[in-house]
Design a protein around this motif. Sequence first.
Motif, PDB file in Angstrom:
ATOM      1  N   GLU A 179     -22.191  -7.395 -28.055  1.00 41.43           N
ATOM      2  CA  GLU A 179     -23.125  -8.379 -28.423  1.00 41.43           C
ATOM      3  C   GLU A 179     -22.712  -9.588 -27.720  1.00 41.43           C
ATOM      4  O   GLU A 179     -23.714 -10.281 -27.103  1.00 41.43           O
ATOM      5  N   ASN A 180     -21.347 -10.076 -27.905  1.00 42.64           N
ATOM      6  CA  ASN A 180     -20.908 -11.195 -26.982  1.00 42.64           C
ATOM      7  C   ASN A 180     -21.309 -11.244 -25.620  1.00 42.64           C
ATOM      8  O   ASN A 180     -21.598 -12.174 -24.950  1.00 42.64           O
ATOM      9  N   PHE A 181     -20.917  -9.922 -25.228  1.00 40.82           N
ATOM     10  CA  PHE A 181     -21.079  -9.893 -23.699  1.00 40.82           C
ATOM     11  C   PHE A 181     -22.636 -10.126 -23.108  1.00 40.82           C
ATOM     12  O   PHE A 181     -23.027 -10.851 -22.499  1.00 40.82           O
ATOM     13  N   ARG A 182     -23.551  -9.530 -24.136  1.00 39.40           N
ATOM     14  CA  ARG A 182     -24.749  -9.557 -23.870  1.00 39.40           C
ATOM     15  C   ARG A 182     -25.254 -10.953 -23.896  1.00 39.40           C
ATOM     16  O   ARG A 182     -26.159 -11.466 -23.059  1.00 39.40           O
ATOM     17  N   GLN A 183     -24.837 -11.859 -25.063  1.00 43.29           N
ATOM     18  CA  GLN A 183     -25.244 -13.090 -25.067  1.00 43.29           C
ATOM     19  C   GLN A 183     -24.757 -13.899 -24.051  1.00 43.29           C
ATOM     20  O   GLN A 183     -25.437 -14.956 -23.584  1.00 43.29           O
ATOM     21  N   ILE A 185     -17.583  -1.567 -35.309  1.00 45.59           N
ATOM     22  CA  ILE A 185     -17.844  -2.900 -35.423  1.00 45.59           C
ATOM     23  C   ILE A 185     -17.141  -3.968 -34.336  1.00 45.59           C
ATOM     24  O   ILE A 185     -17.955  -4.781 -33.659  1.00 45.59           O
ATOM     25  N   GLU A 186     -15.927  -3.518 -33.965  1.00 43.78           N
ATOM     26  CA  GLU A 186     -15.313  -4.656 -33.053  1.00 43.78           C
ATOM     27  C   GLU A 186     -15.913  -4.304 -31.509  1.00 43.78           C
ATOM     28  O   GLU A 186     -16.193  -5.090 -31.012  1.00 43.78           O
ATOM     29  N   ARG A 187     -15.995  -2.877 -31.525  1.00 41.95           N
ATOM     30  CA  ARG A 187     -16.881  -2.536 -30.077  1.00 41.95           C
ATOM     31  C   ARG A 187     -18.222  -3.242 -30.001  1.00 41.95           C
ATOM     32  O   ARG A 187     -18.701  -3.840 -28.884  1.00 41.95           O
ATOM     33  N   GLU A 188     -18.962  -2.934 -31.061  1.00 39.07           N
ATOM     34  CA  GLU A 188     -20.547  -3.739 -30.843  1.00 39.07           C
ATOM     35  C   GLU A 188     -20.303  -4.990 -30.984  1.00 39.07           C
ATOM     36  O   GLU A 188     -21.257  -5.904 -30.333  1.00 39.07           O
ATOM     37  N   GLU A 189     -19.650  -5.832 -31.547  1.00 40.07           N
ATOM     38  CA  GLU A 189     -19.427  -7.044 -31.722  1.00 40.07           C
ATOM     39  C   GLU A 189     -19.101  -7.712 -30.209  1.00 40.07           C
ATOM     40  O   GLU A 189     -19.786  -8.738 -29.516  1.00 40.07           O
ATOM     41  N   ALA A 190     -18.018  -6.918 -29.563  1.00 43.97           N
ATOM     42  CA  ALA A 190     -17.644  -7.363 -28.207  1.00 43.97           C
ATOM     43  C   ALA A 190     -19.006  -7.043 -27.317  1.00 43.97           C
ATOM     44  O   ALA A 190     -19.126  -8.024 -26.512  1.00 43.97           O
TER      45      ALA A 190
END
Length: 92
Positions: free
Chosen positions: A45-49, A38-43
């Motif tokens: 997604e934040n990078f993508r945004q 979850i931490e990796r995927e949140e990071a």
Amino acid sequence: MATSLKIDDALKGRIQQLAALRQRSSHWIMREAIAQYIEREEARENFRQEALASWKAYQETGRHLTGEEARSWLKTWGTKAEVEGVSYGNPT
């Protein structure tokens, strides 16, 4: 919140083996794996945004830095010649 998770026997065996090696419970191994995912995927997604927002800003303003401009600016960090900011390249 109680949640059940169905996994195949092969994965269950791998989790149990790792748990034994780490002297942890299978439950701890699974929680840790999920938390790291979850931490990796949140990071990600934040990078993508941030990338999408940067692209939108570029499309609206045309302001950008070339790679060379960014490298030149970064080379001044921590030196007497440190530059306060950078000037953006001309819109194309």
